[in-house]
Design a protein around this motif. Sequence first.
Motif, PDB file in Angstrom:
ATOM      1  N   ASN A 187       0.840  -1.186   0.000  1.00  0.00           N
ATOM      2  CA  ASN A 187       0.000   0.000   0.000  1.00  0.00           C
ATOM      3  C   ASN A 187       0.881   1.245   0.000  1.00  0.00           C
ATOM      4  O   ASN A 187       1.840   1.334   0.766  1.00  0.00           O
ATOM      5  N   THR A 188       0.572   2.209  -0.855  1.00  0.00           N
ATOM      6  CA  THR A 188       1.446   3.374  -1.034  1.00  0.00           C
ATOM      7  C   THR A 188       0.991   4.606  -0.241  1.00  0.00           C
ATOM      8  O   THR A 188       1.614   5.661  -0.334  1.00  0.00           O
ATOM      9  N   SER A 189      -0.055   4.481   0.554  1.00  0.00           N
ATOM     10  CA  SER A 189      -0.599   5.638   1.259  1.00  0.00           C
ATOM     11  C   SER A 189       0.299   6.118   2.393  1.00  0.00           C
ATOM     12  O   SER A 189       0.189   7.268   2.833  1.00  0.00           O
ATOM     13  N   GLY A 190       1.191   5.241   2.877  1.00  0.00           N
ATOM     14  CA  GLY A 190       2.009   5.584   4.039  1.00  0.00           C
ATOM     15  C   GLY A 190       1.318   5.281   5.348  1.00  0.00           C
ATOM     16  O   GLY A 190       1.890   5.477   6.425  1.00  0.00           O
ATOM     17  N   LEU A 191       0.074   4.792   5.285  1.00  0.00           N
ATOM     18  CA  LEU A 191      -0.686   4.434   6.473  1.00  0.00           C
ATOM     19  C   LEU A 191      -0.645   2.928   6.699  1.00  0.00           C
ATOM     20  O   LEU A 191      -0.690   2.151   5.745  1.00  0.00           O
ATOM     21  N   PHE A 192      -0.572   2.535   7.959  1.00  0.00           N
ATOM     22  CA  PHE A 192      -0.530   1.124   8.321  1.00  0.00           C
ATOM     23  C   PHE A 192      -1.541   0.885   9.437  1.00  0.00           C
ATOM     24  O   PHE A 192      -1.649   1.683  10.371  1.00  0.00           O
ATOM     25  N   LYS A 193      -2.279  -0.217   9.340  1.00  0.00           N
ATOM     26  CA  LYS A 193      -3.245  -0.554  10.382  1.00  0.00           C
ATOM     27  C   LYS A 193      -2.492  -1.154  11.563  1.00  0.00           C
ATOM     28  O   LYS A 193      -1.831  -2.187  11.424  1.00  0.00           O
ATOM     29  N   VAL A 194      -2.590  -0.501  12.699  1.00  0.00           N
ATOM     30  CA  VAL A 194      -1.840  -0.916  13.880  1.00  0.00           C
ATOM     31  C   VAL A 194      -2.783  -1.067  15.074  1.00  0.00           C
ATOM     32  O   VAL A 194      -3.927  -0.612  15.055  1.00  0.00           O
ATOM     33  N   TYR A 195      -2.271  -1.713  16.107  1.00  0.00           N
ATOM     34  CA  TYR A 195      -3.068  -1.896  17.323  1.00  0.00           C
ATOM     35  C   TYR A 195      -2.145  -1.941  18.535  1.00  0.00           C
ATOM     36  O   TYR A 195      -0.908  -1.986  18.416  1.00  0.00           O
ATOM     37  N   GLY A 196      -2.734  -1.940  19.698  1.00  0.00           N
ATOM     38  CA  GLY A 196      -1.970  -2.017  20.934  1.00  0.00           C
ATOM     39  C   GLY A 196      -2.896  -1.883  22.123  1.00  0.00           C
ATOM     40  O   GLY A 196      -4.131  -1.903  21.990  1.00  0.00           O
ATOM     41  N   VAL A 197      -2.297  -1.744  23.297  1.00  0.00           N
ATOM     42  CA  VAL A 197      -3.059  -1.587  24.539  1.00  0.00           C
ATOM     43  C   VAL A 197      -2.749  -0.217  25.124  1.00  0.00           C
ATOM     44  O   VAL A 197      -1.581   0.115  25.365  1.00  0.00           O
ATOM     45  N   SER A 198      -3.760   0.576  25.328  1.00  0.00           N
ATOM     46  CA  SER A 198      -3.582   1.938  25.825  1.00  0.00           C
ATOM     47  C   SER A 198      -2.922   1.928  27.205  1.00  0.00           C
ATOM     48  O   SER A 198      -3.373   1.238  28.125  1.00  0.00           O
ATOM     49  N   TYR A 199      -1.861   2.701  27.348  1.00  0.00           N
ATOM     50  CA  TYR A 199      -1.166   2.818  28.629  1.00  0.00           C
ATOM     51  C   TYR A 199      -2.054   3.498  29.670  1.00  0.00           C
ATOM     52  O   TYR A 199      -2.000   3.175  30.863  1.00  0.00           O
ATOM     53  N   GLU A 200      -2.899   4.413  29.210  1.00  0.00           N
ATOM     54  CA  GLU A 200      -3.751   5.175  30.124  1.00  0.00           C
ATOM     55  C   GLU A 200      -4.945   4.368  30.622  1.00  0.00           C
ATOM     56  O   GLU A 200      -5.277   4.387  31.810  1.00  0.00           O
ATOM     57  N   THR A 201      -5.608   3.659  29.713  1.00  0.00           N
ATOM     58  CA  THR A 201      -6.875   2.995  30.069  1.00  0.00           C
ATOM     59  C   THR A 201      -6.772   1.479  30.153  1.00  0.00           C
ATOM     60  O   THR A 201      -7.647   0.835  30.743  1.00  0.00           O
ATOM     61  N   GLY A 202      -5.762   0.902  29.534  1.00  0.00           N
ATOM     62  CA  GLY A 202      -5.655  -0.550  29.502  1.00  0.00           C
ATOM     63  C   GLY A 202      -6.539  -1.193  28.466  1.00  0.00           C
ATOM     64  O   GLY A 202      -6.615  -2.431  28.369  1.00  0.00           O
ATOM     65  N   ASP A 203      -7.215  -0.378  27.659  1.00  0.00           N
ATOM     66  CA  ASP A 203      -8.109  -0.900  26.626  1.00  0.00           C
ATOM     67  C   ASP A 203      -7.336  -1.217  25.350  1.00  0.00           C
ATOM     68  O   ASP A 203      -6.306  -0.602  25.053  1.00  0.00           O
ATOM     69  N   SER A 204      -7.865  -2.163  24.590  1.00  0.00           N
ATOM     70  CA  SER A 204      -7.307  -2.464  23.276  1.00  0.00           C
ATOM     71  C   SER A 204      -7.679  -1.333  22.317  1.00  0.00           C
ATOM     72  O   SER A 204      -8.832  -0.886  22.292  1.00  0.00           O
ATOM     73  N   VAL A 205      -6.698  -0.872  21.552  1.00  0.00           N
ATOM     74  CA  VAL A 205      -6.897   0.250  20.638  1.00  0.00           C
ATOM     75  C   VAL A 205      -6.336  -0.123  19.276  1.00  0.00           C
ATOM     76  O   VAL A 205      -5.294  -0.785  19.183  1.00  0.00           O
ATOM     77  N   GLU A 206      -7.029   0.277  18.214  1.00  0.00           N
ATOM     78  CA  GLU A 206      -6.506   0.069  16.865  1.00  0.00           C
ATOM     79  C   GLU A 206      -6.859   1.254  15.984  1.00  0.00           C
ATOM     80  O   GLU A 206      -7.757   2.036  16.293  1.00  0.00           O
ATOM     81  N   GLY A 207      -6.116   1.386  14.895  1.00  0.00           N
ATOM     82  CA  GLY A 207      -6.351   2.479  13.966  1.00  0.00           C
ATOM     83  C   GLY A 207      -5.267   2.482  12.902  1.00  0.00           C
ATOM     84  O   GLY A 207      -4.482   1.534  12.798  1.00  0.00           O
ATOM     85  N   GLU A 208      -5.235   3.527  12.096  1.00  0.00           N
ATOM     86  CA  GLU A 208      -4.228   3.652  11.053  1.00  0.00           C
ATOM     87  C   GLU A 208      -3.245   4.758  11.424  1.00  0.00           C
ATOM     88  O   GLU A 208      -3.645   5.845  11.838  1.00  0.00           O
ATOM     89  N   ALA A 209      -1.959   4.456  11.269  1.00  0.00           N
ATOM     90  CA  ALA A 209      -0.924   5.426  11.628  1.00  0.00           C
ATOM     91  C   ALA A 209       0.143   5.467  10.545  1.00  0.00           C
ATOM     92  O   ALA A 209       0.346   4.492   9.808  1.00  0.00           O
TER      93      ALA A 209
END
Length: 372
Positions: free
Chosen positions: A116-138
């Motif tokens: 993909n040439t947009s420079g965006l990648f779908k990523v995920y992780g666990v929020s340090y602040e809330t402990g919730d699972s988070v995902e999005g494009e970065a």
Amino acid sequence: MKLTTDLSGLWANVERMGKFEANFNLQEDHSPDFELDKDLSSTAGLDIQLEDLELENGVLSVKGRQVLLFIPDQGQAIDEVLGGIKEGRKFHVADCKTLNSMRQKNRFNRYKATYNTSGLFKVYGVSYETGDSVEGEAELRVCKNCLSYLNYKGYRHGKGLPKKQIYNEYDISEFLSEYSTLFSSMPDRSQVVDKGGYSDDWAEVSTNYRATVNFCCEQCGVDLNSNKRLLHTHHISGNKRENHPDNLKALCIDCHRKQPHHDYMRVTHENMLFLNGLRREQGLFNISNWNQARNVADKAVDGLLRFYEKSGYPLPEINFIIKNNEQSTFQLEVAWPSLKKGIAISAEDIKAGQLYGWNVLSVGEALSEMNQ
């Protein structure tokens, strides 16, 4: 009632106009290649195994498609990565020492592949602040060790601001274009680049402009009347709707991909052979210094040429043709005839050169040798 009308004249006109066969299929394409390209063109990427990765060309590929490798798991830094505060984990484009270390540590299964040439990648992780699972494009950044491995734009020998500039200005579309000649299965431009942005009359504007320069490249001078599709009209400013002649420039597909402000542009090895054949026939292949050598050479060997210049190698021949006999020839992208040493892209040319007594390396082998 039986018709007796003679339609031979009509069919003769059809033959003169050329046959057209409709390819009308309401079924969605579920072929393996379609699914592969669909996954690789997404920001989510494709899960791959170590054995899926191909390293023969120095740059990374999967099933003949050049790819980037990235780690979607950003851990507890996910909020900062999505917010652009942290750069996040780097993506890889070459067989660099970082990627090799990950393989040895058996941590390779963390990677996904994409082109993909947009420079965006779908990523995920666990929020340090809330402990919730988070995902999005970065937006992620390229691995610096990869740039060094390829000596991309001279990164290996760069210092200070120039080196930082190469890193900061790295563009995925430009990168994929520059190494596209190494691959036979890369997607067409239409599959990767958004067709929007051009004016409705762009096709007519482009044709008319190229005609004003007699279908000759305004950069290298090659006459492409024999193959007009290899001559593009480039927007100098990058604005696809700014069609004033002062903002237009007719460029062969090779010179076009070497310009700033362009999207992904696939150039096949066959196209490069054809272009350089015309350049040679038209007396445009006079090379007396390293800059001229890099200007006409395939972009896939640019980093190697920069390295050879810095290392004190003699100026090589570019696209050197050797006639084995009257019916057989082979071609080297870079050659030192007095040393009988060269680099080739085509597997057939590599084999022919070696059989003819030359030390011929692939681009990947030359990159590996450079990094020893």
